[in-house]
Design a protein around this motif. Structure first.
Motif, short mmCIF file in Angstrom:
data_model
loop_
_atom_site.label_atom_id
_atom_site.label_comp_id
_atom_site.label_asym_id
_atom_site.label_seq_id
_atom_site.Cartn_x
_atom_site.Cartn_y
_atom_site.Cartn_z
N LEU A 281 16.70 -6.41 -27.88
CA LEU A 281 17.27 -7.70 -27.52
C LEU A 281 17.50 -8.57 -28.74
CD1 LEU A 281 14.81 -10.29 -27.26
CD2 LEU A 281 13.88 -8.30 -26.08
N MET A 282 18.37 -9.55 -28.58
CA MET A 282 18.68 -10.54 -29.60
C MET A 282 18.54 -11.93 -29.00
SD MET A 282 19.83 -11.45 -32.64
CE MET A 282 20.35 -13.05 -33.27
N VAL A 283 17.87 -12.83 -29.69
CA VAL A 283 17.70 -14.21 -29.25
C VAL A 283 18.27 -15.13 -30.32
CG1 VAL A 283 16.08 -16.01 -28.53
CG2 VAL A 283 15.61 -13.61 -27.95
N GLY A 284 19.18 -16.01 -29.94
CA GLY A 284 19.77 -16.93 -30.91
C GLY A 284 20.41 -18.12 -30.24
N ASP A 285 20.58 -19.18 -31.03
CA ASP A 285 21.10 -20.43 -30.47
C ASP A 285 22.61 -20.55 -30.59
OD1 ASP A 285 20.61 -20.68 -33.34
OD2 ASP A 285 21.18 -22.77 -33.12
N MET A 286 23.24 -19.72 -31.42
CA MET A 286 24.70 -19.78 -31.55
C MET A 286 25.33 -18.89 -30.48
SD MET A 286 25.36 -21.89 -33.90
CE MET A 286 24.61 -22.69 -35.32
N ALA A 287 25.55 -19.51 -29.31
CA ALA A 287 25.96 -18.74 -28.13
C ALA A 287 27.31 -19.17 -27.59
CB ALA A 287 24.90 -18.87 -27.04
N ALA B 40 27.94 -17.09 -33.29
CA ALA B 40 27.64 -15.95 -34.15
C ALA B 40 26.54 -15.06 -33.59
CB ALA B 40 27.27 -16.42 -35.55
N ASP B 41 25.53 -15.64 -32.95
CA ASP B 41 24.42 -14.83 -32.44
C ASP B 41 24.86 -14.00 -31.23
OD1 ASP B 41 22.51 -15.76 -34.33
OD2 ASP B 41 22.28 -17.60 -33.17
N ARG B 42 25.53 -14.64 -30.30
CA ARG B 42 26.03 -13.91 -29.14
C ARG B 42 27.04 -12.85 -29.58
NH1 ARG B 42 30.14 -17.04 -25.66
NH2 ARG B 42 31.39 -16.31 -27.43
N ASP B 43 27.93 -13.21 -30.51
CA ASP B 43 28.94 -12.26 -30.97
C ASP B 43 28.31 -11.11 -31.76
OD1 ASP B 43 30.76 -13.90 -29.76
OD2 ASP B 43 31.50 -14.80 -31.62
#
Length: 204
Positions: free
Chosen positions: A137-143, A152-155
């Motif tokens: 999994l990846m967790v990030g605020d740029m969604a 950038a995080d979701r992409d």
């Protein structure tokens, strides 16, 4: 080459990985202006961060920070690099788990949303052993939400999924940890670890 081989052999391997952005995800900025300039400008997102990271570590996940850090300018030392290393060391001590970090300092294939850091994680942090994308999994605020500075995080999760042919799960920090808040257990850099009183982490 021998030193690199020794480093790879010294790292434990894992089948699954939990990747986290750093600023705005594991950590909040307590300063105003353009961003942190000293370690005291950081605080944990909230008190649930250590709980979740410990649970993931106990479940066999390799925990990796994946962050775009242009201010370091490609250097391994210097003021900004020292600050980033310091806050990662503090976070690892607060959470009581080993943290690995991949920091993209240039605009190349390793900078999110490009998927290069996934392969670098496998080669440099997992002994060359492939990590199962579908159970990671990846967790990030740029969604790409209203108010986000980008996606950038979701992409990045989408890029890894497309490259590896399996879906990498994605969560925002609010979905993973709940809303940001200041508590004794999520106090700013330099405070002691608070072991009691943290509610259970949100399910991933």
């Amino acid at each position: 080459a021998r030193a690199q081989a020794a480093l790879l052999l010294s790292l434990s391997t894992a089948r699954r990985a939990a990747l986290f952005d750093m600023d705005g995800t594991l950590l909040r900025w307590t300063c105003g202006g353009w961003g942190p300039t000293k370690l005291a400008d950081y605080s944990m997102w909230n008190e649930r961060v250590p709980t979740l990271l410990r649970r993931l570590h106990d479940d066999g996940y390799k925990i990796v920070i994946v962050s775009n850090q242009g201010g370091i300018k490609g250097a391994f030392d210097g003021k900004n690099a020292t600050r980033v290393k310091g806050v990662v060391d503090w976070l690892a001590a607060r959470c009581g788990v080993p943290l690995h970090g991949l920091f993209a300092t240039r605009h190349n294939e390793y900078r999110k949303p490009q998927p290069g850091c996934w392969g670098a994680m496998e080669q440099q942090l997992n002994g060359g052993v492939a990590v199962d994308v579908a159970s990671s999994l990846m967790v990030g605020d740029m969604a790409g939400r209203p108010g986000d500075a980008g996606s950038a995080d979701r992409d990045f999760a989408c890029s890894v999924s497309a490259q590896r042919g399996a879906a990498l799960g994605f969560r925002t920090p609010e979905q993973a940890f709940g809303p940001p808040r200041v508590t004794a257990a999520a106090a700013a850099y330099g405070t002691a670890v608070a072991e009691a009183g943290a509610p259970p982490a949100a399910a991933l």
